[in-house]
Design an enzyme around this catalytic site. Structure first.
Site, PDB file in Angstrom:
ATOM      1  N   TYR A 125       0.828  -1.211   0.000  1.00 41.54           N
ATOM      2  CA  TYR A 125       0.000   0.000   0.000  1.00 41.54           C
ATOM      3  C   TYR A 125       0.863   1.263   0.000  1.00 41.54           C
ATOM      4  CZ  TYR A 125      -3.608   3.271   1.670  1.00 41.54           C
ATOM      5  OH  TYR A 125      -4.468   4.328   1.818  1.00 41.54           O
TER       6      TYR A 125
ATOM      7  N   LYS B 260       1.041   4.088  -2.970  1.00 44.13           N
ATOM      8  CA  LYS B 260       0.672   5.484  -2.714  1.00 44.13           C
ATOM      9  C   LYS B 260       1.848   6.429  -2.940  1.00 44.13           C
ATOM     10  CE  LYS B 260      -3.676   4.979  -1.666  1.00 44.13           C
ATOM     11  NZ  LYS B 260      -4.715   5.459  -2.594  1.00 44.13           N
TER      12      LYS B 260
END
Length: 305
Positions: free
Chosen positions: A155, A159
């Site tokens: 993640y 990002k």
């Protein structure tokens, strides 16, 4: 903020933050394509917008592939005649520490977040450039992508990649009048409900109690609707000069994240040897190391949680 005549796609907008973004755009006058993996969820979200007086249609597709991205753009054009705003919110989590994370855990998150952002932004940019009158790409980042977060290799990497793509695309699309920015939201969602320090306050909020000021201001933590205010702004004419930025929002807080930059520099005539680096590290560039991770919330009377 009047977005009448504009058309937006919001990926992953069947619920949570995505639905808040879509609703805020519709309230400002934009027509919206609501997207979710589940068709029933997407239709329910679109209906909630139309029943409130907005314009919305649903498109159920799993974000990630070029085909899915094109389907979303085509749906906007078929339903409303054009595309002006692309909000890439769709995402999933597969949290595990590095030594337990599988290839499948990594690929699934990167495909949805990073590749999904790329394919949707590319399809939108192509359409906006063909239209010839600009547009807005609004990507969704995370504090994890800015600072890292324990157990979120996949993640955080995705990002962080989104932030880098935003900076790159802002340069590439400037001549076409297309702005590109990332929002970095912090809100009470199904994901943040699992944070022990936040859990009791989120539960109280569900029962009608307001979030306390130390969360709304000190932590910049609020509702999904709080975060949604930034999206119509970035889609509007008021933000035509705002591009290449990562902008945080949550609770009562609005913030601008810095781009990575050199914080300390040292020089050695003729270049550096390993021994010279070791001898000078602690008193030169290594004097104030950069911190990692999202700071733990500070709870009044209890210190950091």
């Amino acid at each position: 903020m009047d977005l009448t005549g504009k058309v937006a796609v919001v990926t992953g907008s069947g619920r949570g933050l995505g639905l808040a973004y879509a609703t805020a755009l519709a309230r400002a006058g934009a027509a919206v394509v609501v997207n979710d993996l589940d068709a029933e969820t997407a239709e329910r979200a679109a209906t909630s917008i139309t029943e409130a007086g907005g314009r919305a249609v649903a498109e159920a597709v799993a974000v990630g592939t070029s085909e899915a991205a094109q389907a979303l753009v085509d749906r906007a054009v078929a339903a409303f005649g054009r595309l002006d705003v692309m909000v890439t919110n769709a995402g999933i989590l597969r949290d595990k520490v590095l030594w337990k994370m599988t290839d499948e855990d990594f690929d699934a998150v990167v495909t949805t977040h990073l590749r999904g952002t790329f394919t949707c932004a590319r399809a939108a940019a192509i359409r906006m450039r063909e239209q010839g009158d600009g547009g807005s790409l609004i990507m969704v980042g995370s504090p994890a992508g800015q600072r890292g977060n324990f157990g979120q290799t996949n993640y955080a990497a995705a990002k962080a990649g989104i932030a880098a793509m935003v900076r790159t695309w802002s340069m590439e699309l400037a001549r076409a009048g297309i702005t590109v920015n990332a929002i970095v939201p912090v809100a009470a969602t199904a994901m943040t409900e699992t944070i022990p320090a936040f859990a009791p306050y989120i539960e109280a909020m569900k029962q009608g109690a307001p979030l306390p000021g130390f969360l709304r201001k000190g932590e910049g933590f609020g509702t999904a609707a709080d975060c949604a205010a930034l999206v119509p702004f970035l889609a509007s004419g008021a933000a035509r000069s705002v591009t290449g930025q990562c902008i945080g929002i949550g609770g009562d807080k609005l913030a601008l994240w810095s781009h990575p930059h050199e914080t300390a520099v040292a020089y050695a005539d003729g270049g550096w040897s390993p021994e010279a680096i070791a001898a000078s590290w602690a008193t030169s560039v290594g004097r104030e190391p950069q911190t990692t991770g999202i700071p733990a919330p500070v709870i009044p009377g209890g210190g950091a949680a």
